[in-house]
Design a protein around this motif. Structure first.
Motif, PDB file in Angstrom:
ATOM      1  N   HIS A   7      42.056  39.047  39.960  1.00 21.97           N
ATOM      2  CA  HIS A   7      42.147  37.940  40.901  1.00 21.97           C
ATOM      3  C   HIS A   7      41.023  36.939  40.635  1.00 21.97           C
ATOM      4  O   HIS A   7      39.839  37.309  40.642  1.00 21.97           O
ATOM      5  CB  HIS A   7      42.071  38.451  42.338  1.00 21.97           C
ATOM      6  N   ASN A   8      41.391  35.686  40.407  1.00 17.81           N
ATOM      7  CA  ASN A   8      40.413  34.659  40.068  1.00 17.81           C
ATOM      8  C   ASN A   8      39.386  34.456  41.179  1.00 17.81           C
ATOM      9  O   ASN A   8      38.204  34.199  40.903  1.00 17.81           O
ATOM     10  CB  ASN A   8      41.122  33.336  39.770  1.00 17.81           C
ATOM     11  N   SER A   9      39.825  34.569  42.419  1.00 12.16           N
ATOM     12  CA  SER A   9      38.904  34.361  43.535  1.00 12.16           C
ATOM     13  C   SER A   9      37.825  35.439  43.576  1.00 12.16           C
ATOM     14  O   SER A   9      36.663  35.163  43.902  1.00 12.16           O
ATOM     15  CB  SER A   9      39.677  34.345  44.857  1.00 12.16           C
ATOM     16  N   VAL A  10      38.196  36.671  43.229  1.00 15.14           N
ATOM     17  CA  VAL A  10      37.229  37.770  43.211  1.00 15.14           C
ATOM     18  C   VAL A  10      36.216  37.566  42.091  1.00 15.14           C
ATOM     19  O   VAL A  10      35.007  37.758  42.275  1.00 15.14           O
ATOM     20  CB  VAL A  10      37.950  39.122  43.045  1.00 15.14           C
ATOM     21  N   LEU A  12      35.333  34.707  40.694  1.00 12.83           N
ATOM     22  CA  LEU A  12      34.472  33.577  41.040  1.00 12.83           C
ATOM     23  C   LEU A  12      33.424  33.972  42.066  1.00 12.83           C
ATOM     24  O   LEU A  12      32.247  33.594  41.949  1.00 12.83           O
ATOM     25  CB  LEU A  12      35.324  32.418  41.568  1.00 12.83           C
ATOM     26  N   ALA A  13      33.831  34.745  43.069  1.00 11.22           N
ATOM     27  CA  ALA A  13      32.882  35.196  44.092  1.00 11.22           C
ATOM     28  C   ALA A  13      31.793  36.074  43.483  1.00 11.22           C
ATOM     29  O   ALA A  13      30.609  35.940  43.820  1.00 11.22           O
ATOM     30  CB  ALA A  13      33.624  35.956  45.190  1.00 11.22           C
ATOM     31  N   LYS A  16      29.354  33.923  41.481  1.00 17.53           N
ATOM     32  CA  LYS A  16      28.443  33.179  42.356  1.00 17.53           C
ATOM     33  C   LYS A  16      27.323  34.068  42.884  1.00 17.53           C
ATOM     34  O   LYS A  16      26.187  33.621  43.028  1.00 17.53           O
ATOM     35  CB  LYS A  16      29.225  32.561  43.515  1.00 17.53           C
ATOM     36  N   SER A 126      38.508  28.202  35.435  1.00 17.31           N
ATOM     37  CA  SER A 126      38.495  27.009  36.274  1.00 17.31           C
ATOM     38  C   SER A 126      37.157  26.292  36.117  1.00 17.31           C
ATOM     39  O   SER A 126      36.182  26.861  35.606  1.00 17.31           O
ATOM     40  CB  SER A 126      38.722  27.384  37.742  1.00 17.31           C
TER      41      SER A 126
END
Length: 270
Positions: A7-10, A12-13, A16, A126
């Motif tokens: 999952h891209n959101s995971v 990225l998180a 960060k 991204s």
């Protein structure tokens, strides 16, 4: 493990979080200010250090010496550092935990974060993830000479950074500015590294914008406020990289290159 998530959101998180742990705005502001100082030729390493116990007979300020919290030999991944040495003890996860406890950045490098970051860059990330990954690489490169060498020796990593910069570079992104900054930090490591960048074409590829026709006032106005800031920031970083390149190559003297940089930089920001 989160960097390997689907999952891209995971991903990225997680990136960060790692970025927040390795760098901060205060450090970046300091390095930006130091660029304008005539005595600044190399970046200061950010690795944690401690001082060994001094000899009492020599006084408080005498004796003892400073050294990194984690041994440079422990920073390299186990497979690269001691796989062929049969006399070494069996490698365990506890060894990685011990090094990470001494130095968080060293522990990440030892556990193989660099190949994971390279994989993310190779798979068309991204804009937010790419900027975050390059920021992490900058923090690792500034940590210590051992970590900077690990970045340089990571297979295809520098080539991927340069390729990401040159592909689709008509639209300036924040990650492009940080990519130039990364190579600038690595080039300052030593003269040999800087000359390798020039020989391999990385220097020309990362500064090609400097050789384009200058924009007119009308062209700058058409870009808009945000794009003007990005282009100005990219130009300044390229000039800093260019200054380091001509200094190490011996084309100009150190004082001459700094004078040229200051003159052109002032014109680009005015």
């Amino acid at each position: 493990i989160c960097l390997d998530d689907n999952h891209n959101s995971v991903v990225l998180a997680c990136a960060k979080v790692v970025q927040s742990a390795l760098s901060c705005d205060v450090n970046e502001n300091y390095f930006d200010i130091s660029e304008n100082m005539a005595t600044c030729d190399k970046d200061i390493c950010t690795a944690p250090v401690f001082r060994s116990r001094p000899d009492i007979s020599l006084g408080f300020l005498q004796g003892g010496y400073w050294k990194y919290s984690a041994k440079p030999s422990n920073i390299l991944p186990f497979s690269e550092d001691s796989m062929d040495n049969e006399s070494d003890e069996k490698h365990t996860i506890q060894d990685d935990v011990f090094v990470a406890g001494q130095d968080f950045t060293a522990g990440l490098v030892r556990m193989g974060i660099l190949p994971r970051l390279r994989y993310l860059l190779e798979n068309d990330p991204s804009a937010a993830l790419e900027e975050c990954v390059v920021s992490i690489l900058i923090a690792i490169a500034r940590h210590s000479p051992s970590c900077a060498n690990a970045v340089l020796k990571c297979e295809r990593l520098i080539q991927t950074i340069v390729q990401r910069f040159t592909v689709g570079n008509f639209e300036i992104r924040s990650s492009m500015i940080k990519s130039v900054k990364l190579l600038k930090v690595l080039a300052r490591l030593d003269r040999k590294t800087c000359l390798e960048f020039i020989k391999n074409g990385y220097f020309n590829a990362m500064t090609w914008n400097l050789y384009q026709l200058p924009l007119s006032i009308d062209d700058w106005l058409k870009l808009g406020k945000e794009k003007c800031k990005l282009k100005a920031a990219l130009t300044i970083e390229q000039l800093r990289f260019w200054r380091g390149g001509i200094s190490c190559s011996g084309v100009f003297g150190r004082k001459t290159s700094k004078f040229i940089f200051t003159t052109v930089s002032n014109k680009s920001t005015s």
